[in-house]
Design an enzyme around this catalytic site. Sequence first.
Site, PDB file in Angstrom:
ATOM      1  N   CYS A 106       0.810  -1.223   0.000  1.00 19.21           N
ATOM      2  CA  CYS A 106       0.000   0.000   0.000  1.00 19.21           C
ATOM      3  C   CYS A 106       0.838   1.266   0.000  1.00 19.21           C
ATOM      4  O   CYS A 106       0.387   2.297  -0.494  1.00 19.21           O
ATOM      5  CB  CYS A 106      -0.953  -0.002   1.197  1.00 19.21           C
ATOM      6  SG  CYS A 106      -2.222  -1.291   1.107  1.00 19.21           S
ATOM      7  N   GLU A 144      -2.248  -4.532  -5.501  1.00 17.50           N
ATOM      8  CA  GLU A 144      -3.650  -4.712  -5.105  1.00 17.50           C
ATOM      9  C   GLU A 144      -4.591  -3.757  -5.835  1.00 17.50           C
ATOM     10  O   GLU A 144      -5.598  -3.321  -5.288  1.00 17.50           O
ATOM     11  CB  GLU A 144      -3.816  -4.558  -3.593  1.00 17.50           C
ATOM     12  CG  GLU A 144      -3.298  -5.753  -2.813  1.00 17.50           C
ATOM     13  CD  GLU A 144      -3.670  -5.728  -1.334  1.00 17.50           C
ATOM     14  OE1 GLU A 144      -4.184  -4.688  -0.859  1.00 17.50           O
ATOM     15  OE2 GLU A 144      -3.456  -6.740  -0.654  1.00 17.50           O
TER      16      GLU A 144
END
Length: 654
Positions: A242, A374
């Site tokens: 992230c 992701e």
Amino acid sequence: MNKLLVSCCLSLLCTAAFSQQKTFIVNAAQPGAPIQSTMYGVFFEDINMGADGGIYAELVKNRSFEFNSPLMGWTINGKKEEGDLLVLNSHSYNKANPNFLRLKVHNRRKGEWGLTNEGFRGMGIRTGINYNLSMMYRTAKPGITIHAELVNAKGKVIGHTAFEPAPGNGDWQTKTLSFTAAEQDTSAKLTLWLEGNGTIDLDMISLFPSDTWKNRPKGLRADMVQMLADMKPGFIRFPGGCIVEGRDLANRFQWKKTVGPIENRELIINRWNTEFNHRLTPDYYQSFGLGFFEYFQLAEDIGAAPLPILNCGMACQFNTAELVPMEDLQPYIQDAIDLVEFANGPATTTWGKVRADMGHPEPFHLTMIGVGNENWGPQYIERARVFADALKAKHPEIKLIFSSGTDPNGARFDFLNDTLRKMNADFIDEHYYRSPEWFLANAARYDNYPRQGSKVFAGEYAAHEDKTFTGSDRNTLRAAIAEAAFLTGLERNADVVHMASYAPLFASAAAWQWAPDLIWVNNLQVVGTPSYQVQKLYSLNKGTNVLPLLSGNKAVSGQDSLYASAVIDQQQQEIIVKLVNVSQQPVTSKIQLQGKNHLSKKATLTTLTSNDPVAVNRFNNKPVEPVESEVVVNKQSVALTLPPNSLQVLHIKY
């Protein structure tokens, strides 16, 4: 029949079922799919204070006064007159790190006025170790003495040094001093006392232990790196997940800002700073002292292939979901192309010269890059196609890894998986943070995957206990054994799965945001969790080729709570069998070996288990560690008892 009799009968039946001997047939005559050197690796992300305050050995927090609150981490000691301490911001001085301190010293004696840095939840100091203090300074006249003291939690000075800054005709200078710590302390602080008269500018105030990994100045924490080196991982994925995306694109990871002199690396807030309301960490920033050069160097040090992940023009879709318009995507693609040059290019190229100037003229041998983390949806595929076309045209030798999103199933996963396979993606990155039960139920996940085409990278996974377990208590033996069971399926399908890595890697016991994690640390100690021990056993025992292992003519993927896989190591001339028992009962078994007639009469058995299924390893108490023993090989077979909640690794020489 009464209830008591029924209960007794059921109990006897269960006991009888588990007491029956299980026979596992291993055929070593025809080695199957090769196991990639990259099969088991590690995934590093700067979460849980993993870099600053963790593996990056810097002890001073906010060394360059660039936090949003410029004096966060610092305390002013003594009476301060108006104008005695100023935070100046000058882009002509340093565009990347414009802040510095201006201190006016008026007839001060030692101990009257100064600054204290608290470190990252304190500073871990070891007895007898040399500590290297450095700072940048600028002063017009002599007359000031700076006294540096390490002070323990009780206020006692346990290390000190001093110097008199010399004038430098208006130029910045760097001073480095060394001193030895007299005592150990887990939460020491650094105090700078200013004595005399004059005005001085200070910046980049830094303190490192001398015993860093490979004794590199301003390097990495040796005990943390050693935990990785001991695993002998096949790859290291960096700089994370992230944080690559950022909460928004302004906060994304930009590798070019993390190389070159450390004083020119632009600090940013860490996106995990405020991500979790219950674990707010307002002092969590990224200094990038651990930058892309250091990541590549770390990979080289531990014999792992480097696997950088780059932003594809998309911020975190759970936060802002910002997108770069397609017409503005080229700089992101150029960053990827330039990264190949930085890693592999000769010193005569623009970015190869940057690497060489940092002390590494030889290439880092980059072979793969991840495009996005992701990310999902048609907007990701649109960008992924452009990245793939540009990178493959410029560097066809580089394998590309693309995301299948956040979940291992569902419409989002199906869309990405199907589309990426049609695109002939080299690798598809699958992530699964699920319960131990999910891992047990999905041990056969890859048995029916396509054998041709895109390969799988199990890029982030961990078995998560429910929320009644918090922090390091989530790293139970039960979770680790579930992961071990799942890994038998990855190993059995090594023609489909080429890479796998647990996530996250490190966590500070004092400042974590996410759990479970592979390795827990405090300021002076490290501890490998049961999951670490599982990962290490698989990585050290991956072999060279898959061998068929059957029981009742079936792969062993959960029948009677048992899981198993086998490999051959043709270089070491041994057969390696991994056996997992997730039940609460011991199981007697026999390993029947075929295809090798001249086996050693003794075999080595490594067992990982504990009496308590929710046992965890702590800094000073490690009940879950592998134990080695010797077993007899009798007429091509080995008799074993599989303990409850256990992973066993059997080595048989031939």
